[in-house]
Scaffold this motif. Structure first.
Motif, PDB file in Angstrom:
ATOM      1  N   THR A  55       0.808  -1.223   0.000  1.00 19.39           N
ATOM      2  CA  THR A  55       0.000   0.000   0.000  1.00 19.39           C
ATOM      3  C   THR A  55       0.848   1.284   0.000  1.00 19.39           C
ATOM      4  OG1 THR A  55      -0.195  -0.328   2.394  1.00 19.39           O
ATOM      5  CG2 THR A  55      -2.075  -0.966   1.033  1.00 19.39           C
TER       6      THR A  55
ATOM      7  N   GLU B  40       0.466   3.880   1.593  1.00 20.81           N
ATOM      8  CA  GLU B  40      -0.465   5.010   1.514  1.00 20.81           C
ATOM      9  C   GLU B  40      -0.396   5.791   2.817  1.00 20.81           C
ATOM     10  OE1 GLU B  40      -2.286   6.088  -0.927  1.00 20.81           O
ATOM     11  OE2 GLU B  40      -2.318   4.419  -2.356  1.00 20.81           O
ATOM     12  N   LEU B  41       0.013   7.058   2.713  1.00 20.06           N
ATOM     13  CA  LEU B  41       0.157   7.874   3.920  1.00 20.06           C
ATOM     14  C   LEU B  41      -1.095   8.709   4.195  1.00 20.06           C
ATOM     15  CD1 LEU B  41       3.791   9.210   3.352  1.00 20.06           C
ATOM     16  CD2 LEU B  41       3.080   7.162   4.551  1.00 20.06           C
TER      17      LEU B  41
ATOM     18  N   GLN C 233      -8.348   9.184  -0.649  1.00 22.59           N
ATOM     19  CA  GLN C 233      -8.415   9.069  -2.104  1.00 22.59           C
ATOM     20  C   GLN C 233      -7.320   8.148  -2.619  1.00 22.59           C
ATOM     21  OE1 GLN C 233      -8.154  13.245  -3.194  1.00 22.59           O
ATOM     22  NE2 GLN C 233     -10.368  13.284  -3.481  1.00 22.59           N
TER      23      GLN C 233
ATOM     24  N   SER D 264      -5.711   6.024  -6.356  1.00 26.60           N
ATOM     25  CA  SER D 264      -5.656   6.292  -7.795  1.00 26.60           C
ATOM     26  C   SER D 264      -6.169   5.159  -8.677  1.00 26.60           C
ATOM     27  CB  SER D 264      -4.229   6.664  -8.191  1.00 26.60           C
ATOM     28  OG  SER D 264      -3.342   5.715  -7.679  1.00 26.60           O
ATOM     29  N   CYS D 265      -6.359   3.948  -8.142  1.00 23.94           N
ATOM     30  CA  CYS D 265      -6.945   2.896  -8.980  1.00 23.94           C
ATOM     31  C   CYS D 265      -7.592   1.831  -8.103  1.00 23.94           C
ATOM     32  CB  CYS D 265      -5.925   2.293  -9.945  1.00 23.94           C
ATOM     33  SG  CYS D 265      -4.622   1.339  -9.155  1.00 23.94           S
TER      34      CYS D 265
ATOM     35  N   GLU E 180      -7.193  -1.389  -7.966  1.00 24.94           N
ATOM     36  CA  GLU E 180      -6.283  -2.367  -7.379  1.00 24.94           C
ATOM     37  C   GLU E 180      -5.717  -1.818  -6.050  1.00 24.94           C
ATOM     38  OE1 GLU E 180      -5.701  -5.355  -7.711  1.00 24.94           O
ATOM     39  OE2 GLU E 180      -3.876  -5.569  -6.522  1.00 24.94           O
ATOM     40  N   ARG E 181      -5.342  -0.553  -6.041  1.00 19.18           N
ATOM     41  CA  ARG E 181      -4.797   0.047  -4.815  1.00 19.18           C
ATOM     42  C   ARG E 181      -5.876   0.105  -3.741  1.00 19.18           C
ATOM     43  NH1 ARG E 181      -0.562   4.679  -7.110  1.00 19.18           N
ATOM     44  NH2 ARG E 181       0.514   3.221  -8.499  1.00 19.18           N
TER      45      ARG E 181
ATOM     46  N   VAL F 227      -9.562   8.689  -7.288  1.00 17.50           N
ATOM     47  CA  VAL F 227      -9.306  10.025  -7.847  1.00 17.50           C
ATOM     48  C   VAL F 227      -9.436   9.919  -9.358  1.00 17.50           C
ATOM     49  CG1 VAL F 227      -7.690  11.948  -8.031  1.00 17.50           C
ATOM     50  CG2 VAL F 227      -7.593  10.444  -6.062  1.00 17.50           C
ATOM     51  N   GLU F 228     -10.360  10.642  -9.886  1.00 22.35           N
ATOM     52  CA  GLU F 228     -10.519  10.676 -11.335  1.00 22.35           C
ATOM     53  C   GLU F 228      -9.602  11.763 -11.872  1.00 22.35           C
ATOM     54  OE1 GLU F 228     -12.208   9.587 -14.960  1.00 22.35           O
ATOM     55  OE2 GLU F 228     -12.655   8.671 -13.021  1.00 22.35           O
ATOM     56  N   VAL F 229      -8.524  11.362 -12.543  1.00 14.47           N
ATOM     57  CA  VAL F 229      -7.607  12.373 -13.082  1.00 14.47           C
ATOM     58  C   VAL F 229      -8.172  12.901 -14.390  1.00 14.47           C
ATOM     59  CG1 VAL F 229      -5.291  12.878 -13.901  1.00 14.47           C
ATOM     60  CG2 VAL F 229      -5.626  11.308 -11.991  1.00 14.47           C
ATOM     61  N   ARG F 230      -8.570  14.169 -14.361  1.00 11.75           N
ATOM     62  CA  ARG F 230      -9.189  14.740 -15.556  1.00 11.75           C
ATOM     63  C   ARG F 230      -8.137  15.429 -16.425  1.00 11.75           C
ATOM     64  NH1 ARG F 230     -13.122  16.293 -11.349  1.00 11.75           N
ATOM     65  NH2 ARG F 230     -12.168  18.346 -11.250  1.00 11.75           N
ATOM     66  N   GLU F 231      -8.531  15.698 -17.656  1.00  8.38           N
ATOM     67  CA  GLU F 231      -7.653  16.483 -18.534  1.00  8.38           C
ATOM     68  C   GLU F 231      -7.413  17.838 -17.870  1.00  8.38           C
ATOM     69  OE1 GLU F 231      -6.660  15.231 -21.499  1.00  8.38           O
ATOM     70  OE2 GLU F 231      -7.891  13.432 -21.373  1.00  8.38           O
ATOM     71  N   ALA F 232      -6.373  18.537 -18.327  1.00 10.01           N
ATOM     72  CA  ALA F 232      -6.029  19.813 -17.692  1.00 10.01           C
ATOM     73  C   ALA F 232      -7.217  20.770 -17.677  1.00 10.01           C
ATOM     74  CB  ALA F 232      -4.863  20.455 -18.428  1.00 10.01           C
ATOM     75  N   GLY F 233      -7.345  21.511 -16.596  1.00 15.31           N
ATOM     76  CA  GLY F 233      -8.461  22.442 -16.443  1.00 15.31           C
ATOM     77  C   GLY F 233      -8.108  23.841 -16.923  1.00 15.31           C
TER      78      GLY F 233
ATOM     79  N   ARG G  73       5.616   5.128  -6.092  1.00 16.90           N
ATOM     80  CA  ARG G  73       4.976   4.737  -4.821  1.00 16.90           C
ATOM     81  C   ARG G  73       6.026   4.306  -3.800  1.00 16.90           C
ATOM     82  NH1 ARG G  73       0.846   0.249  -5.526  1.00 16.90           N
ATOM     83  NH2 ARG G  73       0.136   0.927  -3.485  1.00 16.90           N
TER      84      ARG G  73
ATOM     85  N   TYR H 171      -2.686  18.078 -14.828  1.00 18.55           N
ATOM     86  CA  TYR H 171      -1.769  19.171 -14.487  1.00 18.55           C
ATOM     87  C   TYR H 171      -2.584  20.454 -14.460  1.00 18.55           C
ATOM     88  CZ  TYR H 171      -1.848  19.667 -19.581  1.00 18.55           C
ATOM     89  OH  TYR H 171      -2.271  19.801 -20.882  1.00 18.55           O
TER      90      TYR H 171
END
Lengths: 81, 242
Positions: free
Chosen positions: A21, A23-24, A40, A42-43, A45-46, A70-76, B44, B232
């Motif tokens: 893990t 995970e901190l 949160q 990132s996938c 499996e984690r 966490v859904e990583v979206r395209e740049a905002g 990680r 980003y």
């Protein structure tokens, strides 16, 4: 019954130190025989591994995996400084 | 002078299970930004195989990529090997030093490294007592001094500090105050304020907030992936036309 405070500390340390893990940022709350995991990840499996490690660190307690992906979206939008 | 578009992210925590995922999100970045800054926790566990995934995901972009390591990248004691393989992949890695990248003749100077903790003015550890405590505080102090010198030596039109740890409390809001000393140090802000910079980028505080400012007025941005929730964020440093 073991003091919930120490169970929570042990689970939190296991999540940080276990190689599966590391995970901190997972918050661990123990209420009676229930363990709640929040934070949160990132996938999927984690997320599964977090639950596995928490179960091993708190045998006999019921683990509720309330972590979110966490859904990583395209740049905002840009910020002009 | 033209405007500079700075893309920034931190805490991407890549590993085999995420191979290819991040790269997909940054394709076409050259249309939105002039440079990509990555503020540590690239992996990680800090293994060499994870370092290779990072190198693959970040290499070959049409814009310069500048990175620092984070605490996770030190976990397996292969930090130097990870730095080497990222550099071999064409990524500029700052290890308590500065570098200048040129964008259409505009010189962008970036100084920094991993940084470290210790806490914030009034509520911080001091170089006093047990050797372990003194070593902890001294580590941050030495880093801050190297950054101050690196910033001073930069010959550039704009300067940015790139760190993993935070220089201020502002961007930690949301984290438990009890762990602030493990999330950053005011000494990092003090170094930046002493020499001046346009922007201070960091990560590490996943539950923190994006925006803050140093006591000397430098804008601070926490770009940890769970904070910005995008591949980003782009910050524009104004040119003559803004």
């Amino acid at each position: 019954m073991e003091t919930p405070h120490y169970v929570a500390a042990r689970v939190q340390r296991a999540l940080a130190e276990d190689e599966r893990t590391t995970e901190l940022g997972i918050r661990v709350d123990v209420r009676g025989e229930e363990v709640y995991l929040r934070g949160q990840v990132s996938c999927d499996e984690r997320r599964r591994q977090i639950e596995n490690v928490a179960r091993e660190a708190a045998p006999g307690l019921r683990v509720h995996n309330e972590t979110t992906l966490v859904e990583v979206r395209e740049a905002g939008e840009e910020e002009h400084l | 002078m033209r405007e500079l578009r700075i893309a920034a992210v931190a805490d991407i925590h890549l590993g085999e299970d995420l191979r290819g995922h991040y790269r997909k999100k940054i394709e076409g970045i050259e249309r939105r930004a002039d440079v990509l800054l990555v503020g540590g926790d690239l992996t990680r566990h800090g293994t060499i195989s994870e370092g290779r995934v990072v190198a693959e995901e970040l290499s070959g972009l049409p814009i310069p990529v500048v990175a620092v390591l984070g605490n996770h990248d030190y976990h397996s004691d292969h930090d130097q090997e990870i730095i080497d393989l990222l550099r071999d992949a064409g990524i500029v890695v700052l290890d308590d030093e500065g570098a200048v990248v040129s964008v259409d003749g505009v010189r962008l100077g970036i100084a920094g490294g991993k940084g470290f903790g210790g806490g914030f003015a009034g509520k911080c550890a001091s170089e006093f007592g047990e050797p372990e405590t003194k070593a902890f505080v001294r580590h941050t102090k030495e880093i801050a001094e190297r950054w101050r010198r690196a910033l001073k030596d930069l010959d550039a039109d704009h300067k940015i500090v790139l760190s993993h740890y935070s220089p201020v409390k502002d961007t930690l809001m949301g984290e438990p105050p009890e762990i602030y000393p493990f999330l950053g140090s005011y000494m990092l802000a003090e170094a930046a304020d002493a020499e001046g910079a346009d922007l201070f980028i960091h990560g590490h505080a996943h539950a923190g907030t994006e925006k803050g400012v140093t006591p000397g007025g430098i804008r601070v941005r926490n770009v940890a992936l769970p904070v910005i929730k995008h591949a980003y964020t782009v910050y524009c440093l104004n040119g003559d036309d803004c």
